[in-house]
Design an enzyme around this catalytic site. Sequence first.
Site, PDB file in Angstrom:
ATOM      1  N   GLU A  38       1.696  -9.774 -13.200  1.00 13.31           N
ATOM      2  CA  GLU A  38       2.822  -9.520 -12.277  1.00 13.31           C
ATOM      3  C   GLU A  38       2.577 -10.110 -10.890  1.00 13.31           C
ATOM      4  O   GLU A  38       3.513 -10.330 -10.129  1.00 13.31           O
ATOM      5  CB  GLU A  38       3.151  -8.039 -12.184  1.00 13.31           C
ATOM      6  CG  GLU A  38       2.096  -7.152 -11.608  1.00 13.31           C
ATOM      7  CD  GLU A  38       2.565  -5.688 -11.533  1.00 13.31           C
ATOM      8  OE1 GLU A  38       3.769  -5.430 -11.392  1.00 13.31           O
ATOM      9  OE2 GLU A  38       1.698  -4.814 -11.602  1.00 13.31           O
TER      10      GLU A  38
ATOM     11  N   ARG B  47       6.068   5.353   6.997  1.00  8.15           N
ATOM     12  CA  ARG B  47       5.033   6.301   6.546  1.00  8.15           C
ATOM     13  C   ARG B  47       5.645   7.487   5.807  1.00  8.15           C
ATOM     14  O   ARG B  47       4.914   8.316   5.237  1.00  8.15           O
ATOM     15  CB  ARG B  47       4.221   6.826   7.737  1.00  8.15           C
ATOM     16  CG  ARG B  47       3.424   5.781   8.500  1.00  8.15           C
ATOM     17  CD  ARG B  47       2.732   6.404   9.686  1.00  8.15           C
ATOM     18  NE  ARG B  47       1.788   7.410   9.260  1.00  8.15           N
ATOM     19  CZ  ARG B  47       0.525   7.157   8.927  1.00  8.15           C
ATOM     20  NH1 ARG B  47       0.086   5.912   8.947  1.00  8.15           N
ATOM     21  NH2 ARG B  47      -0.298   8.114   8.533  1.00  8.15           N
TER      22      ARG B  47
ATOM     23  N   ASN C 187       0.152  15.671  10.240  1.00 11.64           N
ATOM     24  CA  ASN C 187       0.034  14.758   9.101  1.00 11.64           C
ATOM     25  C   ASN C 187      -1.275  15.097   8.411  1.00 11.64           C
ATOM     26  O   ASN C 187      -2.329  15.064   9.047  1.00 11.64           O
ATOM     27  CB  ASN C 187       0.029  13.300   9.563  1.00 11.64           C
ATOM     28  CG  ASN C 187      -0.309  12.353   8.413  1.00 11.64           C
ATOM     29  OD1 ASN C 187       0.029  12.645   7.274  1.00 11.64           O
ATOM     30  ND2 ASN C 187      -1.000  11.263   8.700  1.00 11.64           N
ATOM     31  N   GLY C 188      -1.227  15.457   7.132  1.00 11.24           N
ATOM     32  CA  GLY C 188      -2.457  15.757   6.385  1.00 11.24           C
ATOM     33  C   GLY C 188      -2.212  16.911   5.429  1.00 11.24           C
ATOM     34  O   GLY C 188      -1.073  17.211   5.074  1.00 11.24           O
TER      35      GLY C 188
ATOM     36  N   GLU D 149      -4.347  -2.505 -17.699  1.00 11.78           N
ATOM     37  CA  GLU D 149      -3.894  -2.511 -16.303  1.00 11.78           C
ATOM     38  C   GLU D 149      -4.348  -3.773 -15.592  1.00 11.78           C
ATOM     39  O   GLU D 149      -3.584  -4.380 -14.821  1.00 11.78           O
ATOM     40  CB  GLU D 149      -4.385  -1.267 -15.571  1.00 11.78           C
ATOM     41  CG  GLU D 149      -4.000  -1.189 -14.109  1.00 11.78           C
ATOM     42  CD  GLU D 149      -2.490  -1.123 -13.854  1.00 11.78           C
ATOM     43  OE1 GLU D 149      -1.718  -0.945 -14.828  1.00 11.78           O
ATOM     44  OE2 GLU D 149      -2.077  -1.300 -12.704  1.00 11.78           O
TER      45      GLU D 149
ATOM     46  N   LYS E 271      -1.689  -6.382 -13.852  1.00 11.00           N
ATOM     47  CA  LYS E 271      -1.796  -6.776 -12.436  1.00 11.00           C
ATOM     48  C   LYS E 271      -1.836  -8.287 -12.308  1.00 11.00           C
ATOM     49  O   LYS E 271      -1.162  -8.880 -11.459  1.00 11.00           O
ATOM     50  CB  LYS E 271      -3.053  -6.141 -11.824  1.00 11.00           C
ATOM     51  CG  LYS E 271      -2.867  -4.679 -11.501  1.00 11.00           C
ATOM     52  CD  LYS E 271      -1.956  -4.552 -10.283  1.00 11.00           C
ATOM     53  CE  LYS E 271      -1.192  -3.277 -10.165  1.00 11.00           C
ATOM     54  NZ  LYS E 271      -0.403  -2.853 -11.287  1.00 11.00           N
TER      55      LYS E 271
ATOM     56  N   TRP F  97       6.567  12.623   4.766  1.00  9.69           N
ATOM     57  CA  TRP F  97       6.431  12.264   3.355  1.00  9.69           C
ATOM     58  C   TRP F  97       5.970  13.557   2.708  1.00  9.69           C
ATOM     59  O   TRP F  97       4.820  13.963   2.889  1.00  9.69           O
ATOM     60  CB  TRP F  97       5.416  11.146   3.144  1.00  9.69           C
ATOM     61  CG  TRP F  97       5.261  10.754   1.717  1.00  9.69           C
ATOM     62  CD1 TRP F  97       4.336  11.221   0.828  1.00  9.69           C
ATOM     63  CD2 TRP F  97       6.060   9.833   0.972  1.00  9.69           C
ATOM     64  NE1 TRP F  97       4.501  10.649  -0.401  1.00  9.69           N
ATOM     65  CE2 TRP F  97       5.553   9.781  -0.349  1.00  9.69           C
ATOM     66  CE3 TRP F  97       7.144   9.039   1.284  1.00  9.69           C
ATOM     67  CZ2 TRP F  97       6.099   8.974  -1.347  1.00  9.69           C
ATOM     68  CZ3 TRP F  97       7.693   8.216   0.299  1.00  9.69           C
ATOM     69  CH2 TRP F  97       7.173   8.200  -0.999  1.00  9.69           C
TER      70      TRP F  97
ATOM     71  N   LYS G 248      10.495  -2.575  -7.175  1.00 13.91           N
ATOM     72  CA  LYS G 248       9.559  -1.457  -7.051  1.00 13.91           C
ATOM     73  C   LYS G 248       9.989  -0.278  -7.931  1.00 13.91           C
ATOM     74  O   LYS G 248       9.149   0.405  -8.503  1.00 13.91           O
ATOM     75  CB  LYS G 248       9.475  -0.991  -5.594  1.00 13.91           C
ATOM     76  CG  LYS G 248       8.430   0.087  -5.340  1.00 13.91           C
ATOM     77  CD  LYS G 248       7.041  -0.378  -5.683  1.00 13.91           C
ATOM     78  CE  LYS G 248       6.003   0.717  -5.576  1.00 13.91           C
ATOM     79  NZ  LYS G 248       4.709   0.301  -6.145  1.00 13.91           N
TER      80      LYS G 248
ATOM     81  N   CYS H  59       2.474  11.185   6.606  1.00 16.85           N
ATOM     82  CA  CYS H  59       3.611  11.371   7.506  1.00 16.85           C
ATOM     83  C   CYS H  59       3.336  10.597   8.797  1.00 16.85           C
ATOM     84  O   CYS H  59       2.271  10.022   8.974  1.00 16.85           O
ATOM     85  CB  CYS H  59       3.764  12.856   7.842  1.00 16.85           C
ATOM     86  SG  CYS H  59       3.912  13.909   6.418  1.00 16.85           S
TER      87      CYS H  59
ATOM     88  N   HIS I 257      -9.389  -8.742 -35.517  1.00 18.22           N
ATOM     89  CA  HIS I 257      -8.271  -8.620 -36.477  1.00 18.22           C
ATOM     90  C   HIS I 257      -7.143  -9.584 -36.123  1.00 18.22           C
ATOM     91  O   HIS I 257      -5.987  -9.304 -36.373  1.00 18.22           O
ATOM     92  CB  HIS I 257      -7.771  -7.167 -36.484  1.00 18.22           C
ATOM     93  CG  HIS I 257      -8.826  -6.190 -36.891  1.00 18.22           C
ATOM     94  ND1 HIS I 257      -9.278  -6.072 -38.175  1.00 18.22           N
ATOM     95  CD2 HIS I 257      -9.579  -5.341 -36.141  1.00 18.22           C
ATOM     96  CE1 HIS I 257     -10.244  -5.152 -38.235  1.00 18.22           C
ATOM     97  NE2 HIS I 257     -10.451  -4.694 -37.009  1.00 18.22           N
TER      98      HIS I 257
END
Length: 618
Positions: free
Chosen positions: A498, A27, A106-107, A491, A495, A80, A613, A2, A514
């Site tokens: 993209e 944030r 924030n936390g 992954e 990465k 957030w 996104k 936040c 194979h």
Amino acid sequence: MCGIIGITGDAPTLDVLLEGLARLEYRGYDSAGLALLPATAGGALWRARAATGTHSLDDLAKRVDGAPEGATTGIGHTRWATHGRPSEENAHPHVDCTGTVALVHNGIIENHYELSDALVAAGHELSSETDTEVLAHLLEEALAEAPEAGLVGAVRTMLGRVRGYFALAAVRTAEPGLIVAARRVSPLVMGVTATTALLASDIPALLGTTSEFLLLEDDQIAELRPGSVRVTDLDGVEVEPKARTVDYDLDAARKDGYDDYMSKEIHEQPAAVASTLLDRQLPDGTLALDEVRISDDELRSIDKVFIVACGSSYHAGLMAKYAIEHWARLPVEIDIASEFRYRDPVLDSHTLVIGVSQSGETVDTLQALREARRWNAKVLVISNVVDSSMTREADAVLYTRAGPEIGVAATKTHLAQITALEILALYLAQVRGTLYPAEARALLVRMGELPAKVALALERGPAVDDVARAYRDSPSFIFLGRHVGYPVALEGALKLKELSYLRAEGFPAGELKHGPIALVEPGTVVIGVATRTRLWEKMLANVAEVKSRGATVVLVANDGDDETARQADAVLWVPPTEQLFAPIVDVVPLQLFAYSMARLHGLDVDRPRNLAKVVTVE
Ligand code: AGP
């Protein structure tokens, strides 16, 4: 993640607070709120809040009628959500029972369950679902017990009762002109001029008011008054805060000095993993999800699990398959979400379908979950966005707490997803009795070592840059892994594709012979995940197969593993960890490799071509 802000000075502060919140909106934007102190002691505290998503700040600005004219001290917050839905009741600032103390935070307060139980038992009325609200009531209690210590003494007392991490700012009508701030892990910066003192979660909010900033260290307390900042430690001993001068603009400030959001978010991964791990145990020591609308008996009646997701979330799901099958002894199928509902899956009320989605809005996954519900399956969602479409329709939710991810390529949310899925696997094992609660707890404690291991892997960034530079002209790459290393290989390939638009493909290393090994020729770059998991020896045998055909081999290997290093032309070193946790650490050098390669090719890592996104089309 936040954003908090506080200003006390000799001029009206409302507009400056709103401008500062606008700069902190990146944030988090689930809600926004303000509290202003009257100029004279004992006057009424003024508070306004709005929880309308991306319009929260605009709506807050429309609710300032009635704000005390010329108020010169105030605090603000943009949220957030992590605990409690994005709603006005959950929006900060939070106040105590008397309405004379206000606080923004924030936390995560890890022991908020036990604190709120104690406060309610003592007669306090809590009005939100948040962990933060307990802090305002703790201040109320401390002020009642020692009014002479004032707000700063109350904050000092409160910090002794709180576990977790925070950056907070509090005001009190009885002490006009004063803001008291404190932090533990969460960021907080301050500024001071001849007439004003300011604080914020980070520099963007204060840019333009000052370029000289004061840094508050963990467990330090700051008293901000017009034109002065006094910092003390938990014992009340005055300390000199460190100063920091910045000369960059707002956009650079939002990136916190990083060149782009992707590198900032890659380096936020230790905190993202730590946040996702925090506060996962109830006072009795059993593990807890965030929202559970499935009974333990219903979970015990589950005889099949499906995981549905897309992209990086799908790779996180693949890793979860190993953990859930190993710890909870439940059969797991994993599907690309866009394929799932078209294959007539066999589902019933004894099936648990897990949707993994950082945005909580990906239509392919959302529709797959709706199909699951049509078959009366139970639906559980892992998401980074509280109250997103998927979480609202789920029977249970476990949130990642990575904070907003601006870069299109998923990085910190991916690590947070794997972390959350491992927690879920332990939770299922605990509910189904395939692990004793103490065993699940012990594994969760071992997971607490992961943020430091991720941080260590990140420190090897320069060495990864060298490897990327060495192979920057290679037109294609093969990624290999076995067991939990296989989804890591997938992954890594995603990465690189993209971000650098290079040909990259991930395979289970045992599958190469194979067919795909026909791709290997002298100079082909093969990147293998060869950390010490249960199939490490077989992995090295697969590496030998490609080396014998002239491949250039780069291996992700555990620190000190010279035997593996001898098989490689280059090594991406990572600290060792338990094999079911290894993907959280092993994927980091592959993220850095893809980032570095894209930068070498002069590409925009935050906005790769053709991508969005959140994919809200099927
Ligand atoms: C990963 O880097 C991509 N951004 C993409 O594959 C992403 O993981 C996928 O679209 C799923 O998004 P979600 O987690 O928001 O559902």
